[in-house]
Design a protein around this motif. Structure first.
Motif, PDB file in Angstrom:
ATOM      1  N   GLY A 327      36.031  37.133  47.227  1.00 10.90           N
ATOM      2  CA  GLY A 327      35.048  38.103  46.769  1.00 10.90           C
ATOM      3  C   GLY A 327      34.485  37.781  45.398  1.00 10.90           C
ATOM      4  N   LYS A 360      43.328  38.012  48.109  1.00  8.78           N
ATOM      5  CA  LYS A 360      43.795  39.275  48.691  1.00  8.78           C
ATOM      6  C   LYS A 360      42.904  39.762  49.829  1.00  8.78           C
ATOM      7  N   TYR A 361      41.879  38.982  50.200  1.00  7.42           N
ATOM      8  CA  TYR A 361      40.915  39.434  51.206  1.00  7.42           C
ATOM      9  C   TYR A 361      41.437  39.171  52.616  1.00  7.42           C
ATOM     10  N   CYS A 362      41.016  39.993  53.549  1.00 10.53           N
ATOM     11  CA  CYS A 362      41.528  39.918  54.916  1.00 10.53           C
ATOM     12  C   CYS A 362      40.828  38.822  55.710  1.00 10.53           C
ATOM     13  N   GLU A 363      41.011  37.598  55.268  1.00 12.46           N
ATOM     14  CA  GLU A 363      40.511  36.398  55.927  1.00 12.46           C
ATOM     15  C   GLU A 363      41.539  35.295  55.735  1.00 12.46           C
ATOM     16  N   ASP A 366      40.704  32.785  53.082  1.00 11.55           N
ATOM     17  CA  ASP A 366      40.624  33.194  51.673  1.00 11.55           C
ATOM     18  C   ASP A 366      41.730  32.484  50.877  1.00 11.55           C
ATOM     19  N   ASN A 398      31.239  42.464  47.673  1.00 11.69           N
ATOM     20  CA  ASN A 398      32.149  43.612  47.797  1.00 11.69           C
ATOM     21  C   ASN A 398      32.895  43.590  49.118  1.00 11.69           C
ATOM     22  N   TYR A 399      33.157  42.406  49.650  1.00  9.93           N
ATOM     23  CA  TYR A 399      33.859  42.314  50.927  1.00  9.93           C
ATOM     24  C   TYR A 399      35.182  43.072  50.848  1.00  9.93           C
ATOM     25  N   ASN A 400      35.515  43.740  51.944  1.00  8.20           N
ATOM     26  CA  ASN A 400      36.674  44.637  52.016  1.00  8.20           C
ATOM     27  C   ASN A 400      36.545  45.813  51.040  1.00  8.20           C
ATOM     28  N   ASN A 402      35.989  45.733  47.900  1.00 11.74           N
ATOM     29  CA  ASN A 402      36.622  45.462  46.615  1.00 11.74           C
ATOM     30  C   ASN A 402      35.554  45.433  45.527  1.00 11.74           C
TER      31      ASN A 402
END
Length: 437
Positions: A327, A360-363, A366, A398-400, A402
């Motif tokens: 992000g 920390k992103y849900c990928e 990442d 601002n993915y997820n 954040n």
């Protein structure tokens, strides 16, 4: 010690300093993830570029490519150093306006400028429009006519040169969305249309062959090609360009395997090539413009992260998790960009392991570094990723849901918050409720 960190960046406590400010104090005061710029480094690079031209007594402009990092504070520093900027959107132009940047030193790029963007540029008396396609010629003529105004322009051409760089950041080859093709005669046709317009003042030609380029040859070829075009236009149409804009793309060092020339050495070679070629073809020496972005912003930037959880699997590299990720720096996931990272509390510490530095992103993708040597770390440790100043915050998302990080400028031992950290309220302030009837 990491070779990218100068001895004077280590304070008496052994901590990394940025612009004379302790990085741990920065993390404590502003939180993490945090983007920090060493402003003196930005100034040094702009001045180094200017010195190359002034030593050779060549008329010039150092135009900061603001897509690398655009902010009011960044434009103010560039203006203070006597630089120009190029913008590629209404948003970048608006930011420059809010920074009170001198509009006569702004160039407007883009392959699909809207009418509204061109109107904004004309209304604010932008110094240069870089024409990218035939539709834009017609659109700009209409805008100028509606306002009874005129404006300086240059033509962007694709010189047919493929730089040795990632395919996503090559822009000079024939098959590109940018600029007018030479071989098909598009560039000649564009020139004639612009010369026929009483409202456009044709100033020169522009080419940009790509980004993060390490080899001189491509730049020298592009410079020679631009001079060749200038001679052709003089002989064929009686027009001799006042400006040759060679773009940017000068590579920087991200990791130890990178061995680029100093950015100003690229420029010196370009100037010498243009001088030689203009003399051969009996042309006047034009003003030479450059558009460095990465080489100005990149080495000046640092991303500070706090270590959180860890995952160890026998036989595999461990995952060390940090509180940022794709992000705030999409480049590793987007095109496998690499960086070096150090322990902010002790950049000289011996490395004890190689880890995967995970966001920390849900990928699953990442991962900021697939093979990062580090000392032993524990939750709460602050890591500093180096040379992150270009295309990190500029491409942040601002993915997820954040929030984007804060940005701090550090200079002469003082820290200045120049972009606030987004709040959770910021994330929803454009949302509107929906109720089914």
């Amino acid at each position: 010690m990491n070779s990218q960190i100068a001895p004077d960046q280590i304070n008496a406590a052994g901590h990394l300093t940025i612009g004379g400010v302790d990085s741990l104090e920065l993390a404590k005061e502003y939180g993490t993830p945090l983007v920090v710029y060493d402003v003196a480094q930005i100034r040094r690079q702009i001045r180094a570029f200017k010195k190359v031209f002034e030593q050779r007594q060549v008329d010039y402009a150092v135009s900061y490519a603001s897509k690398a990092f655009a902010a009011i504070a960044m434009y103010q520093v560039v203006a203070h150093e006597g630089g120009h900027v190029d913008v590629v959107s209404a948003g970048e132009l608006y930011t420059a306006i809010k920074a009170n940047f001198p509009m006569e030193n702004v160039s407007f790029h883009g392959n699909n400028k809207s009418r509204a963007e061109l109107e904004m540029a004309v209304d604010h008396h932008v110094g240069m429009i870089v024409i990218d396609n035939f539709h834009e010629i017609e659109l700009l003529n209409e805008v100028l006519a509606s306002r009874d105004q005129s404006i300086d322009v240059m033509i962007r051409i694709t010189p047919g040169i493929s730089a040795h760089t990632n395919k996503y950041i090559q822009t000079g080859q024939v098959d590109s969305k940018f600029g007018f093709d030479l071989q098909s005669g598009q560039a000649d046709e564009a020139l004639q249309k612009i010369l026929a317009s009483p409202r456009m003042h044709m100033k020169g030609l522009h080419a940009h062959i790509g980004s993060q380029i390490f080899e001189l040859n491509g730049f020298q070829m592009a410079a020679a090609k631009l001079v060749e075009i200038a001679a052709h236009w003089r002989d064929e149409f009686g027009y001799e360009p006042e400006i040759v804009n060679v773009g940017g793309g000068f590579g920087i060092r991200y990791v130890s395997a990178d061995h680029p020339l100093k950015p100003e050495d690229f420029v010196a070679a370009i100037i010498e090539t243009i001088k030689e070629e203009t003399q051969k073809l009996n042309l006047k020496m034009p003003a030479v413009w450059i558009e460095p972005g990465r080489s100005i912003a990149g080495p000046a930037g640092y991303n500070l992260y706090t270590v959180g959880s860890r995952k160890d699997v026998p036989g595999l590299l461990p995952y060390v998790m940090i509180d940022g990720g794709m992000g705030d720096n999409i480049r590793p996931a987007l095109y496998e960009a690499e960086y070096e990272t150090v322990l902010a509390a002790d950049p000289q510490a011996e490395n004890a392991e190689t880890v995967r530095l995970a966001g920390k992103y849900c990928e699953s993708g990442d991962i900021l570094s697939q093979h990062q040597p580090l000392p032993k770390t524990k939750p709460g440790d602050v890591l500093a990723m180096l040379d992150t100043g270009a295309y990190g915050y500029a491409m942040a998302s601002n993915y997820n849901r954040n929030p984007r990080p804060a940005v701090v400028f550090a200079e002469n031992g003082q820290a200045h918050l120049v972009i606030e950290r987004e709040s959770l309220d910021d994330l929803v302030h454009l949302d509107r409720s929906y109720s089914q009837a």
